[in-house]
Design a protein around this motif. Structure first.
Motif, PDB file in Angstrom:
ATOM      1  N   PHE A  19      31.870  47.346  28.713  1.00 44.46           N
ATOM      2  CA  PHE A  19      30.958  46.406  29.367  1.00 44.46           C
ATOM      3  C   PHE A  19      31.726  45.467  30.299  1.00 44.46           C
ATOM      4  O   PHE A  19      31.327  45.242  31.454  1.00 44.46           O
ATOM      5  N   LEU A  20      32.843  44.925  29.819  1.00 46.30           N
ATOM      6  CA  LEU A  20      33.648  44.009  30.630  1.00 46.30           C
ATOM      7  C   LEU A  20      34.291  44.712  31.819  1.00 46.30           C
ATOM      8  O   LEU A  20      34.381  44.132  32.920  1.00 46.30           O
ATOM      9  N   THR A  21      34.714  45.935  31.616  1.00 47.78           N
ATOM     10  CA  THR A  21      35.320  46.686  32.710  1.00 47.78           C
ATOM     11  C   THR A  21      34.326  46.896  33.843  1.00 47.78           C
ATOM     12  O   THR A  21      34.669  46.787  35.017  1.00 47.78           O
ATOM     13  N   GLU A  22      33.083  47.181  33.492  1.00 46.28           N
ATOM     14  CA  GLU A  22      32.054  47.328  34.521  1.00 46.28           C
ATOM     15  C   GLU A  22      31.878  46.035  35.303  1.00 46.28           C
ATOM     16  O   GLU A  22      31.741  46.049  36.535  1.00 46.28           O
ATOM     17  N   ASN A  26      32.608  45.434  39.385  1.00 47.89           N
ATOM     18  CA  ASN A  26      31.622  44.861  40.295  1.00 47.89           C
ATOM     19  C   ASN A  26      32.145  43.594  40.963  1.00 47.89           C
ATOM     20  O   ASN A  26      31.907  43.363  42.157  1.00 47.89           O
ATOM     21  N   TYR A  27      32.863  42.779  40.186  1.00 50.27           N
ATOM     22  CA  TYR A  27      33.417  41.544  40.758  1.00 50.27           C
ATOM     23  C   TYR A  27      34.491  41.863  41.793  1.00 50.27           C
ATOM     24  O   TYR A  27      34.569  41.214  42.850  1.00 50.27           O
ATOM     25  N   ALA A  28      35.306  42.855  41.528  1.00 49.25           N
ATOM     26  CA  ALA A  28      36.381  43.223  42.448  1.00 49.25           C
ATOM     27  C   ALA A  28      35.837  43.651  43.809  1.00 49.25           C
ATOM     28  O   ALA A  28      36.511  43.497  44.831  1.00 49.25           O
ATOM     29  N   LYS A  29      34.626  44.178  43.834  1.00 48.68           N
ATOM     30  CA  LYS A  29      34.042  44.598  45.109  1.00 48.68           C
ATOM     31  C   LYS A  29      33.847  43.431  46.077  1.00 48.68           C
ATOM     32  O   LYS A  29      33.727  43.633  47.282  1.00 48.68           O
ATOM     33  N   LEU A  31      36.073  41.132  46.629  1.00 47.33           N
ATOM     34  CA  LEU A  31      37.366  40.603  47.053  1.00 47.33           C
ATOM     35  C   LEU A  31      37.477  40.401  48.563  1.00 47.33           C
ATOM     36  O   LEU A  31      37.956  39.352  49.005  1.00 47.33           O
ATOM     37  N   PRO A  32      37.044  41.344  49.401  1.00 44.98           N
ATOM     38  CA  PRO A  32      37.147  41.098  50.842  1.00 44.98           C
ATOM     39  C   PRO A  32      36.436  39.819  51.285  1.00 44.98           C
ATOM     40  O   PRO A  32      36.965  39.062  52.110  1.00 44.98           O
ATOM     41  N   ASP A  33      35.269  39.553  50.735  1.00 45.10           N
ATOM     42  CA  ASP A  33      34.541  38.327  51.093  1.00 45.10           C
ATOM     43  C   ASP A  33      35.304  37.086  50.651  1.00 45.10           C
ATOM     44  O   ASP A  33      35.363  36.085  51.379  1.00 45.10           O
ATOM     45  N   ARG A  34      35.904  37.138  49.467  1.00 48.14           N
ATOM     46  CA  ARG A  34      36.663  35.979  48.982  1.00 48.14           C
ATOM     47  C   ARG A  34      37.922  35.755  49.808  1.00 48.14           C
ATOM     48  O   ARG A  34      38.307  34.606  50.070  1.00 48.14           O
ATOM     49  N   ALA A 196      45.432  46.586  31.292  1.00 43.42           N
ATOM     50  CA  ALA A 196      44.663  47.762  30.888  1.00 43.42           C
ATOM     51  C   ALA A 196      43.404  47.904  31.742  1.00 43.42           C
ATOM     52  O   ALA A 196      42.983  49.011  32.065  1.00 43.42           O
ATOM     53  N   VAL A 197      42.804  46.783  32.108  1.00 41.77           N
ATOM     54  CA  VAL A 197      41.609  46.836  32.949  1.00 41.77           C
ATOM     55  C   VAL A 197      41.960  47.364  34.329  1.00 41.77           C
ATOM     56  O   VAL A 197      41.233  48.181  34.911  1.00 41.77           O
ATOM     57  N   ASP A 198      43.120  46.926  34.890  1.00 39.33           N
ATOM     58  CA  ASP A 198      43.570  47.457  36.176  1.00 39.33           C
ATOM     59  C   ASP A 198      43.679  48.973  36.109  1.00 39.33           C
ATOM     60  O   ASP A 198      43.213  49.695  36.988  1.00 39.33           O
ATOM     61  N   ILE A 199      44.346  49.444  35.063  1.00 35.83           N
ATOM     62  CA  ILE A 199      44.581  50.874  34.921  1.00 35.83           C
ATOM     63  C   ILE A 199      43.266  51.621  34.732  1.00 35.83           C
ATOM     64  O   ILE A 199      43.028  52.670  35.330  1.00 35.83           O
ATOM     65  N   ALA A 200      42.377  51.064  33.919  1.00 32.46           N
ATOM     66  CA  ALA A 200      41.081  51.701  33.694  1.00 32.46           C
ATOM     67  C   ALA A 200      40.285  51.769  34.987  1.00 32.46           C
ATOM     68  O   ALA A 200      39.663  52.783  35.301  1.00 32.46           O
ATOM     69  N   MET A 201      40.302  50.672  35.756  1.00 34.06           N
ATOM     70  CA  MET A 201      39.541  50.638  37.006  1.00 34.06           C
ATOM     71  C   MET A 201      40.083  51.643  38.006  1.00 34.06           C
ATOM     72  O   MET A 201      39.333  52.381  38.628  1.00 34.06           O
ATOM     73  N   SER A 202      41.412  51.695  38.167  1.00 31.57           N
ATOM     74  CA  SER A 202      41.972  52.630  39.138  1.00 31.57           C
ATOM     75  C   SER A 202      41.778  54.061  38.687  1.00 31.57           C
ATOM     76  O   SER A 202      41.561  54.947  39.494  1.00 31.57           O
ATOM     77  N   GLY A 203      41.810  54.268  37.367  1.00 34.11           N
ATOM     78  CA  GLY A 203      41.583  55.620  36.860  1.00 34.11           C
ATOM     79  C   GLY A 203      40.183  56.108  37.143  1.00 34.11           C
ATOM     80  O   GLY A 203      39.975  57.244  37.553  1.00 34.11           O
ATOM     81  N   LYS A 204      39.211  55.229  36.968  1.00 29.30           N
ATOM     82  CA  LYS A 204      37.823  55.602  37.250  1.00 29.30           C
ATOM     83  C   LYS A 204      37.637  55.839  38.740  1.00 29.30           C
ATOM     84  O   LYS A 204      36.931  56.744  39.167  1.00 29.30           O
ATOM     85  N   ALA A 205      38.287  54.975  39.541  1.00 26.86           N
ATOM     86  CA  ALA A 205      38.072  55.052  40.981  1.00 26.86           C
ATOM     87  C   ALA A 205      38.664  56.317  41.573  1.00 26.86           C
ATOM     88  O   ALA A 205      38.200  56.805  42.591  1.00 26.86           O
ATOM     89  N   THR A 206      39.713  56.853  40.956  1.00 24.69           N
ATOM     90  CA  THR A 206      40.371  58.018  41.534  1.00 24.69           C
ATOM     91  C   THR A 206      40.041  59.303  40.813  1.00 24.69           C
ATOM     92  O   THR A 206      40.541  60.352  41.141  1.00 24.69           O
ATOM     93  N   ALA A 207      39.199  59.220  39.789  1.00 23.21           N
ATOM     94  CA  ALA A 207      38.882  60.421  39.005  1.00 23.21           C
ATOM     95  C   ALA A 207      38.092  61.419  39.829  1.00 23.21           C
ATOM     96  O   ALA A 207      37.339  61.053  40.715  1.00 23.21           O
TER      97      ALA A 207
END
Length: 207
Positions: A19-22, A26-29, A31-34, A196-207
């Motif tokens: 749940f937190l990873t999701e 979404n929050y990371a998306k 980043l360009p605006d911030r 771990a969240v970084d790794i999980a996020m990049s893993g999902k994004a590149t899967a």
């Protein structure tokens, strides 16, 4: 689930961390605006120069683009002083940490070291050693950082230079910072300092 139930991270469940990873993704998306907002805030920081910190950043990026620099280095030139507000004594490392998940290690290294390399131009007036950077002279990216500072950073305090506006660089910034974080296609194999969240996020994004 609206919020996790645990009060200590060690008590969290697999479902809660999914749940937190999701939420993180979404929050990371945003980043360009911030980053764009943070750049605009540089308009009102570090007075005393003939240009604002935002103008200096835009001028650095404009010079980099005019010199034919690639898009990663142009964005790095745009963001190199972003830490002046919140990390005035280690602003180079602050900016480098923002860039690191999205660009090649060479670019991160140059931004991480640019504050030290900039000392060459003025620190002798304040009793410092302008050649302190020489301990890095055998590093393969030493000359890249010298050139970054000489051609783009130290030269970009000219109020008469035809500087491009932030809107010109916005598409490039969005392109870089919507890449999957730590994607080996862009950054190679980097794991040090990743959560771990970084790794999980990049893993999902590149899967």
């Amino acid at each position: 689930m609206q919020a996790v139930q645990f009060c200590q991270m060690k008590d969290g469940t697999k479902e809660e961390y999914e749940f937190l990873t999701e939420h993180e993704e979404n929050y990371a998306k945003g980043l360009p605006d911030r980053l764009l907002a943070a750049l605009r805030n540089l308009e009102n920081t570090l007075s005393g120069y003939q240009v604002t910190r935002l103008e200096h950043s835009l001028q650095s990026a404009t010079r980099a683009e005019a010199d034919g620099a690639d898009k990663e280095m142009i964005v790095a030139a745009l963001l190199h002083d972003l830490g002046d507000d919140l990390a005035p004594h280690n602003h180079s490392q602050y900016a480098a940490s923002i860039l690191r998940p999205y660009v090649r290690p060479e670019v991160t290294w140059v931004i991480n070291q640019h504050g030290l390399f900039q000392n060459f131009y003025y620190i002798h007036h304040l009793g410092g050693d302008p050649n302190e950077r020489e301990y890095l002279k055998d590093h393969p990216w030493y000359q890249v950082c010298v050139d970054f500072c000489e051609r783009w950073d130290q030269a970009s305090f000219d109020p008469d230079y035809p500087t491009k506006p932030l809107e010109h660089f916005e598409p490039l910034l969005r392109e870089i910072f919507t890449r999957p974080a730590f994607d080996p296609r862009y950054v190679g194999e980097q794991t040090m300092g990743r959560s771990a969240v970084d790794i999980a996020m990049s893993g999902k994004a590149t899967a």
